[in-house]
Every structure is written in C-alpha cells, then in structure tokens.
Write a protein that holds these residues in place. Sequence first.
Motif: not given
Length: 369
Positions: A28-34, A93-103, A159-167
């Motif tokens: 499920e790690n988005p940064d390492v598909p295989g 949040a920390v997920y895969g190789s990235k850190i995500y921060i919301g202000t 986390t692949l497209t780095l866009t907010i796609d759903k809500s």
Amino acid sequence: MKKLFYLFFLPLLGMSMVSCSDDNNDPENPDVPGGDVPEVIVVSDVYALTQGNMYSNIEGSLDAIDLKTLNINSGIFKAANGRSLGDTPQCMAVYGSKIYIGTSQSNTIEIIDKATNLSIKQIKLADDPTHGTTPYSMVCYKGGVFMSMYDGYLARLDTLTLTIDKSVKVGPNPDQIALYRGKIYVPESDGMNYPKYGTTACVVDPETMTVEKRFDVGLNPRQFIVCDDCLYLLCSGNYTDVESMLYKVNDDLTQTQICKAHIAGALKNEIITAYTPFTDHATAPTYSFVDAKSGNVSVKEFETPDYPHSFWYNQTTNTVMIGSYVMDGDYPSYTLPGYVNLYNGDNFNLLKKVTLGSGGPAYFAEFVK
C-alpha cells in the motif's frame, strides 16, 4: 498556580497526531509500486510540528527528534527551503517518502521530501475550495492522505498525483479523525458555533468517500483515538458546566464514559489523559492511564511537565513523549518555545527534556524504519 486551558477553548488550536507506516515493502506504500526498494536517508525517528502564534507573528516550525540520541534538529523546513510553513501549521502525516503538512490559516498543504526536507509541492487550497480549505487532521490509507477540513469536508489527497481528487461533505467543523478497521471516524465538533457545539460523529468509507452512518456522541466531539484495536473519543464539553470526557466507543457505536480528560493520546495498550477543571485554574493537571481493552483507569507516579498539550508514543523505541508549554508566571505561555519530555515507556522514567523550535502546541508524526 493559576492555569488556563486556552488550547481547548479556541477551535483553531485543536491537536492532531498522526503516524503512517513507512515500510517500503508494504504494497500500500504509494512510493514503491514494485521492483527494487530505493535507499532512503533516515533523518529522524519523530517529527515535531509546532503551530507558532499567528497573532504574535511567531512562525511555526518543523523539528526532527532522533530517539536514539535524544537530540533535536530545529527548523528543518525553513533551513532547507528558506521560507516558513505559513500561518498555523495544524496537522501532519508521514507516508512513503514524503511529509504532508496542513496549515489552517494559510490554507495550504505542503508536500515535503522526507530525505532532503525540500518542498516538492505546495497546494493552495483557496484556489479551488471545492474540497475544503482548512486542513485540521490527517490519516493515511491505501495511497491517500485523508484530511478533515474544518470548513466541513473530509478530503483525499492522492499520493501519486499529489492532488486532492475526492471529498465528502461531513458535519460542521470536523476535528481529529482516526482510521479504525478500514473506516474513517470523523468528530463533528461544530466548534465555531459557540456556545452550541455538535453532538454527532460520522463514519466514512475511504474507498467510496461516502458517509456510511452518523451517530450521537457527547457534547463537542474533538478527537478519535485508536489503541490496541479499540476506539475512544474525547469530547470537550462546553468549558463550563459540561465536563470534558473520554469515552470508549462500543461496537454498536454507543459510548461508555471513562474519565474526565482534556487531552488524550494512545500508548502501547493504554490511553494517557490529562485533566484540569476549567472552573478551577489553580488546580494542577492530573494524569490517568486507561487500559484500552477493559477501560479500567489507573494512575502512575512520574515527573510531569509544566503544562501538557500533546502526547505521543513511539513503539519502535518504546518512548513516550509529552509536549508541554513553559510557564510565564502563573500561566502557560503561548508564545515562548515549549518542550518535549521523553520517557521510558516501561517505567516512565524521564530520559530527557528537549526544547522545541517554536511556540504553540506540538504535533508528532513518525516513520518506521
């Protein structure tokens, strides 16, 4: 000693603590598909995000705490990027190789490379308010970072497209969410509608991004907590005659009242809480430890901090962290840099006191080596 819990009266100072697995062998790690697993430079075991104080023009900070050396590297985002995170860094949040921060006040999502601390992308939520603009809390699941938006949404960042796609539209002012048994639990605090607070929470299916059910809870629900495959809920009451309480959420979504609490966090198999009556500011915080399975409450003797604002537990090193304000006379300071007390998870012996890089409450997130 007089004390005031401003933290829980002001909705924009809610706490959010998130841990997301960084196992590169996880499908499920988005940064390492295989294929081959890339080498990742390990910077730290735990990140500390402080809010700063927007009204005093104090920037928030991203710090890194090494739990082997118990040392801190302060201001790592600004050092790498030459700019601040913005007004009121609220969640992380920390997920895969990235850190995500919301202000929450600058209305941005900062996506950071974990190895270099460099910004990969900044999403300006106000440019497209379709999915909400005020990030408040984050959890990670199957290639998505899910975030409560305080203006009434639960949003998904791919986390692949780095866009907010759903809500999905949820109740007013959703606070600290939790992922529990494949569903996202959202407390609908209605925290901006003082003195009339919310009394509901909802369950969202992260696959379909639909609200599956809504259920009644205590007044002003603020934080869902998962511990030892059990679900708890902290409700802050009305800060006067309705006390802030911790509840255990039963399988039928009814709740069992456990103890008075203003802040809470998950340890290995216990919930740690701190409580100070709002109507008695001279009373020092008291701590309780709740067995996650049974709900039984106990106490421990340990060297407590000045004025706690957050809890975190690192299972890899069996280290408990309690973030604290420093005292300015009889009151906690919301402008001076706070600190973190690091404890041994077995006996709660104090290991070290580490000063944070900025003022305001802190939020912790880790990655697992």
